[in-house]
Design a protein around this motif. Structure first.
Motif, PDB file in Angstrom:
ATOM      1  N   ASP A 337      38.153  41.249  42.863  1.00 47.46           N
ATOM      2  CA  ASP A 337      38.059  42.566  42.224  1.00 47.46           C
ATOM      3  C   ASP A 337      38.526  42.482  40.770  1.00 47.46           C
ATOM      4  OD1 ASP A 337      40.925  42.891  42.072  1.00 47.46           O
ATOM      5  OD2 ASP A 337      40.921  43.507  44.173  1.00 47.46           O
ATOM      6  N   ARG A 338      38.249  43.551  40.027  1.00 52.25           N
ATOM      7  CA  ARG A 338      38.499  43.518  38.584  1.00 52.25           C
ATOM      8  C   ARG A 338      39.972  43.298  38.243  1.00 52.25           C
ATOM      9  NH1 ARG A 338      34.798  44.717  34.782  1.00 52.25           N
ATOM     10  NH2 ARG A 338      32.746  45.416  35.486  1.00 52.25           N
ATOM     11  N   SER A 339      40.869  43.960  38.989  1.00 48.12           N
ATOM     12  CA  SER A 339      42.288  43.805  38.673  1.00 48.12           C
ATOM     13  C   SER A 339      42.752  42.380  38.961  1.00 48.12           C
ATOM     14  CB  SER A 339      43.132  44.826  39.451  1.00 48.12           C
ATOM     15  OG  SER A 339      42.971  44.644  40.852  1.00 48.12           O
ATOM     16  N   GLY A 340      42.303  41.805  40.072  1.00 44.61           N
ATOM     17  CA  GLY A 340      42.664  40.424  40.388  1.00 44.61           C
ATOM     18  C   GLY A 340      42.084  39.450  39.383  1.00 44.61           C
ATOM     19  N   ALA A 341      40.828  39.705  38.970  1.00 42.92           N
ATOM     20  CA  ALA A 341      40.198  38.837  37.971  1.00 42.92           C
ATOM     21  C   ALA A 341      40.936  38.908  36.644  1.00 42.92           C
ATOM     22  CB  ALA A 341      38.734  39.244  37.794  1.00 42.92           C
ATOM     23  N   ALA A 342      41.351  40.116  36.261  1.00 44.36           N
ATOM     24  CA  ALA A 342      42.072  40.276  34.999  1.00 44.36           C
ATOM     25  C   ALA A 342      43.400  39.527  35.030  1.00 44.36           C
ATOM     26  CB  ALA A 342      42.300  41.757  34.721  1.00 44.36           C
ATOM     27  N   ARG A 343      44.085  39.565  36.171  1.00 47.07           N
ATOM     28  CA  ARG A 343      45.362  38.852  36.292  1.00 47.07           C
ATOM     29  C   ARG A 343      45.150  37.346  36.169  1.00 47.07           C
ATOM     30  NH1 ARG A 343      49.881  40.953  38.531  1.00 47.07           N
ATOM     31  NH2 ARG A 343      50.246  39.064  39.729  1.00 47.07           N
ATOM     32  N   GLU A 344      44.154  36.824  36.867  1.00 45.46           N
ATOM     33  CA  GLU A 344      43.930  35.381  36.796  1.00 45.46           C
ATOM     34  C   GLU A 344      43.397  34.972  35.426  1.00 45.46           C
ATOM     35  OE1 GLU A 344      42.359  33.276  40.081  1.00 45.46           O
ATOM     36  OE2 GLU A 344      43.764  34.198  41.480  1.00 45.46           O
ATOM     37  N   GLN A 345      42.592  35.831  34.821  1.00 45.44           N
ATOM     38  CA  GLN A 345      42.115  35.551  33.466  1.00 45.44           C
ATOM     39  C   GLN A 345      43.285  35.475  32.490  1.00 45.44           C
ATOM     40  OE1 GLN A 345      39.519  34.663  32.005  1.00 45.44           O
ATOM     41  NE2 GLN A 345      39.720  35.244  29.875  1.00 45.44           N
ATOM     42  N   TRP A 346      44.248  36.395  32.622  1.00 44.64           N
ATOM     43  CA  TRP A 346      45.431  36.398  31.758  1.00 44.64           C
ATOM     44  C   TRP A 346      46.227  35.123  31.937  1.00 44.64           C
ATOM     45  CZ3 TRP A 346      46.428  38.858  27.563  1.00 44.64           C
ATOM     46  CH2 TRP A 346      47.740  38.990  27.069  1.00 44.64           C
ATOM     47  N   ASN A 347      46.147  34.529  33.114  1.00 43.17           N
ATOM     48  CA  ASN A 347      46.854  33.275  33.410  1.00 43.17           C
ATOM     49  C   ASN A 347      45.923  32.072  33.349  1.00 43.17           C
ATOM     50  OD1 ASN A 347      49.468  34.451  33.964  1.00 43.17           O
ATOM     51  ND2 ASN A 347      48.582  35.260  35.849  1.00 43.17           N
ATOM     52  N   ASP A 348      44.866  32.205  32.535  1.00 39.04           N
ATOM     53  CA  ASP A 348      43.934  31.099  32.269  1.00 39.04           C
ATOM     54  C   ASP A 348      43.287  30.581  33.543  1.00 39.04           C
ATOM     55  OD1 ASP A 348      44.016  30.398  29.269  1.00 39.04           O
ATOM     56  OD2 ASP A 348      46.119  30.734  29.799  1.00 39.04           O
ATOM     57  N   GLY A 349      42.802  31.531  34.353  1.00 38.12           N
ATOM     58  CA  GLY A 349      42.180  31.172  35.618  1.00 38.12           C
ATOM     59  C   GLY A 349      40.905  30.379  35.486  1.00 38.12           C
ATOM     60  N   ASN A 350      40.245  30.416  34.334  1.00 39.32           N
ATOM     61  CA  ASN A 350      39.015  29.651  34.131  1.00 39.32           C
ATOM     62  C   ASN A 350      39.180  28.539  33.106  1.00 39.32           C
ATOM     63  OD1 ASN A 350      36.878  31.193  35.779  1.00 39.32           O
ATOM     64  ND2 ASN A 350      37.914  32.815  34.641  1.00 39.32           N
ATOM     65  N   ASN A 351      40.416  28.234  32.756  1.00 37.02           N
ATOM     66  CA  ASN A 351      40.682  27.193  31.771  1.00 37.02           C
ATOM     67  C   ASN A 351      41.062  25.905  32.491  1.00 37.02           C
ATOM     68  OD1 ASN A 351      42.673  25.695  29.734  1.00 37.02           O
ATOM     69  ND2 ASN A 351      41.309  27.007  28.547  1.00 37.02           N
ATOM     70  N   PHE A 352      40.059  25.092  32.795  1.00 40.25           N
ATOM     71  CA  PHE A 352      40.272  23.853  33.535  1.00 40.25           C
ATOM     72  C   PHE A 352      40.038  22.653  32.638  1.00 40.25           C
ATOM     73  CE2 PHE A 352      39.043  26.874  36.885  1.00 40.25           C
ATOM     74  CZ  PHE A 352      40.080  26.683  37.785  1.00 40.25           C
ATOM     75  N   LEU A 353      40.812  21.597  32.882  1.00 38.62           N
ATOM     76  CA  LEU A 353      40.617  20.315  32.217  1.00 38.62           C
ATOM     77  C   LEU A 353      39.991  19.362  33.223  1.00 38.62           C
ATOM     78  CD1 LEU A 353      41.136  18.312  29.830  1.00 38.62           C
ATOM     79  CD2 LEU A 353      43.271  17.716  31.017  1.00 38.62           C
ATOM     80  N   ALA A 354      38.790  18.881  32.937  1.00 38.91           N
ATOM     81  CA  ALA A 354      38.129  17.948  33.846  1.00 38.91           C
ATOM     82  C   ALA A 354      38.700  16.540  33.675  1.00 38.91           C
ATOM     83  CB  ALA A 354      36.627  17.946  33.596  1.00 38.91           C
ATOM     84  N   LEU A 355      38.992  15.905  34.795  1.00 38.97           N
ATOM     85  CA  LEU A 355      39.405  14.506  34.808  1.00 38.97           C
ATOM     86  C   LEU A 355      38.225  13.586  35.062  1.00 38.97           C
ATOM     87  CD1 LEU A 355      42.626  14.923  37.004  1.00 38.97           C
ATOM     88  CD2 LEU A 355      42.533  14.679  34.512  1.00 38.97           C
ATOM     89  N   ALA A 356      37.234  14.118  35.759  1.00 45.93           N
ATOM     90  CA  ALA A 356      36.005  13.413  36.124  1.00 45.93           C
ATOM     91  C   ALA A 356      35.048  14.484  36.638  1.00 45.93           C
ATOM     92  CB  ALA A 356      36.288  12.355  37.200  1.00 45.93           C
TER      93      ALA A 356
END
Length: 409
Positions: A337-356
């Motif tokens: 939901d939007r509130s959960g998405a906003a919380r994870e977005q604020w905590n860089d929920g889509n900011n991943f570093l690929a190792l492989a």
């Protein structure tokens, strides 16, 4: 040694990170807004979390370099301190009475101490008794005022410099609080023996020009592979900066396509990698409520002089799929939901570093996104980011890859 970044998700070989130091200890309730932080971080815990992050990278075969150490080593290279005297300790920054005295300090200070101050800042009391000059600035400042402000955003090594294939952009930063980072990055990449001897091709920013509105930051630059780069345009990177980079890439002959993506102008989307990151050879993790109608433009290389053909895209990801040579791109939007998405977005929920390909590092606290990616076949290596994440940057933000393999197709 050859430095090059051929993709976003190929096997990661070498990175630069910055272990939080004096600068984070000098973040206060009075200055954190000016220094682009939303809060005052617990510096000791942030260092512990950063050490664990670096250990995780090493466990996965990544050679980890620390920016502070590289900077100290660069300062002992011929010409480095003269460069610093020319570009930092100037009369326009400190006044004519202090210029010569600060130049003298730059020339004699131990390299490790000088590097610490270049990142951590200098208080008036740090040089009390060392300089005896009729300086109006020194008289004006109180003992605990900054003569040189700290640079806590050096924590986010992704932004101040970025490799794209065999080229390096030393980025003109958008915010005044970060612009001095470029001086430190130029010291490392122009004077450190490993880089000076490596013949690194400079694309943009390694100069003393006034770049005005042509700003660019590495969090907006994604080397998606197959001779293509995607760049975000938003709060930090401007169309002018993207065009400067595109022309440099086209002149270098290593890139045929640049895809420019317009981002929402909100702090939570300050860079492209706060909205989406590539997590597999055909997959992106995307903020669930990122508008589907994002405008994007494709710049096609026309020749060796940097000229290009420009077209606006009807949709973004079909263009990306075509450039990558895959049937389609998997756009992974976590069902939340939007509130959960906003919380994870604020905590860089889509900011991943690929190792492989298909193996990424992410903050453990973003449990919904991490579970969803696991269900989609992406292995998330979790790290703790309770303090690091409060700086509004995820694992990708924390790293400047300097060697990454291409992806087999």
């Amino acid at each position: 040694m050859s430095f090059h970044v051929e993709s976003e998700v190929g096997v990661l070989k070498q990175v630069i990170v910055h272990r939080p130091g004096l600068e984070l200890s000098r973040l206060t309730p009075a200055n954190h807004d000016e220094l682009l932080f939303d809060d005052v971080l617990w510096s000791e815990r942030a260092r512990q979390e950063h050490d664990a992050f670096a250990a995780t990278l090493r466990e996965h075969g990544v050679l980890v370099h620390h920016f502070g150490e590289l900077l100290a080593e660069a300062l002992d290279a011929p010409g480095a301190r003269g460069f610093l005297a020319c570009h930092l300790t100037t009369r326009f920054r400190f006044g004519p009475a202090l210029e010569r005295h600060l130049d003298d300090l730059v020339r004699v200070a131990p390299a490790a101490t000088l590097a610490s101050y270049l990142i951590g800042g200098v208080l008036k009391r740090d040089i009390a008794g060392v300089i005896d000059a009729p300086s109006l600035l020194l008289e004006y400042l109180h003992d605990d005022d900054f003569l040189l402000t700290p640079l806590p955003n050096h924590l986010f090594q992704r932004d101040n410099a970025a490799f794209a294939y065999d080229g390096l952009s030393i980025n003109p930063m958008a915010k005044p609080a970060r612009r001095r980072e470029t001086i430190n990055s130029r010291l490392v990449f122009d004077f450190h023996p490993a880089f000076a001897a490596g013949g690194v091709r400079k694309l943009y920013g390694d100069d003393s020009l006034d770049h005005d509105r042509a700003t660019l930051e590495g969090g907006d630059i994604a080397v998606i592979g197959n001779r293509a780069v995607m760049v975000g345009m938003g709060e930090r990177s401007t169309p002018q900066g993207v065009e400067m980079l595109a022309r440099a890439l086209f002149r270098a002959g290593t890139v045929d396509t640049v895809i420019a993506v317009e981002l929402p102008r909100e702090r939570s989307f300050m860079h492209l990698d706060t909205a989406m990151t590539m997590v597999d050879r055909d997959a992106f993790s995307v903020f669930p409520y990122l508008p589907h109608e994002l405008r994007s433009f494709t710049l096609h290389r026309l020749g060796a002089d940097g000229e290009y053909k420009l077209e606006e895209n009807k949709e973004l990801f079909p263009v990306v799929a075509d450039v990558l040579g895959v049937e389609r791109v998997r756009v992974l939007r976590t069902p939340i939901d939007r509130s959960g998405a906003a919380r994870e977005q604020w905590n860089d929920g889509n900011n991943f570093l690929a190792l492989a390909p298909g193996v990424v590092v992410g903050y453990e606290r973003n449990t919904t996104t991490n579970r969803y990616l696991a269900d989609e076949g992406i292995q998330v290596v979790p790290i703790v980011g309770e303090e690091l994440g409060r700086g509004r940057g995820g694992p990708r933000c924390l790293t400047c890859p300097i060697e990454r393999e291409a992806v087999a197709r």
